[in-house]
Write a protein that holds these residues in place. Structure first.
Motif: not given
Length: 256
Positions: A3, A6, A8, A47, A49, A154, A156, A228, A231-232, A255
């Motif tokens: 990731t 990042r 989450l 940053s 997510t 960023r 979602f 998350a 996604i990342a 998502w």
């Protein structure tokens, strides 16, 4: 799975505002409650997510089945598909924006919003009480994404039951989280077991939710945090793929 270091964050609406389950890479998850979505964003690194259980991207007019994502994910959920409700037009969402001081005023506002929704949908469709109850939270995120296009990469949209289904290898949960508005312990345990298979400690999930949030809000936010991560890392997929966009250019997709 990477990731890129990042943070989450999984988010769900709750009575006190927003409940977030968040985790820095290689650290244990934490849970917090924020009074507003802007406050949540301000507390997070730029940053981070974020996956949130809230509709993002609003239609100018509503078609049968919703914006598009709703119709795509419902067939995945079997008996849980009633948890995905259709979102009316942006005009209906913004028809009534006051804080309501009485129950009578709230129901009257719901009626007026329903009239706007019927006028901007084909076939004409009003607004459910459940949907109207989260309109203020939908507007909260919507206004931020209109004002700050940088957030669109960023923040979602996801949905807990779609998340649980995806985390369960494409199989919907067998039991509901709630029965007649009350927590269903068996349904909660089914979801906790699944979350534990994806890395959570049972002791974390068994803790009482923070003040102002319900036990199911907490579990939903925990599931959102896993999305998350997907996604990342590039594992998650949007419904539809590619996402639609609303007239402000905000992506419209669920998502998981």
């Amino acid at each position: 799975m990477t990731t890129d270091g990042r943070m989450l964050v999984g988010v769900d609406g709750c009575k006190a505002g927003w409940i977030a389950v968040h985790r820095h890479p290689d650290a244990a998850p934490s849970v917090s409650v924020f009074p507003g979505f802007a406050a949540l964003l301000a507390a997070l690194p730029a940053s981070a997510t974020i996956a949130v259980d809230m509709p993002i991207g609003l239609p100018d007019s509503s078609q049968k089945g919703g914006r598009g994502p709703e119709a795509l994910v419902r067939p995945l959920l079997g008996g849980r598909q009633s948890s995905v409700f259709s979102i009316p037009s942006r005009a209906a969402l913004y028809a009534e924006i006051d804080d309501f001081t009485t129950v009578e005023a709230w129901y009257e506002a719901h009626r007026r919003s329903s009239e706007v929704a019927k006028a901007s949908s084909d076939p004409p469709r009003g607004v459910s009480i459940q949907a109207f109850g989260i309109f203020s939270k939908i507007r909260e995120i919507d206004s931020l994404l209109i004002a700050r296009p940088d957030l669109r990469g960023r923040v979602f949209e996801s949905h807990p039951e779609v998340a649980f289904c995806r985390l369960n290898g494409g199989k919907a949960m067998a039991l509901p989280k709630k029965v007649k508005g009350a927590i269903n312990p068996a349904g909660m345990e089914e979801r906790k077991a699944l979350l534990c298979r994806h890395g959570y400690e049972k002791s974390f999930l068994d803790q009482p939710p923070p003040k102002g949030a319900a036990a199911d809000d907490f579990l939903d936010a925990a599931a959102m945090m896993l999305i998350a991560g997907r996604i990342a890392s590039g594992e998650a997929r949007p419904h539809p793929d590619p996402p639609l966009t609303d007239r402000f250019g905000i992506p419209v997709a669920i998502w998981a």
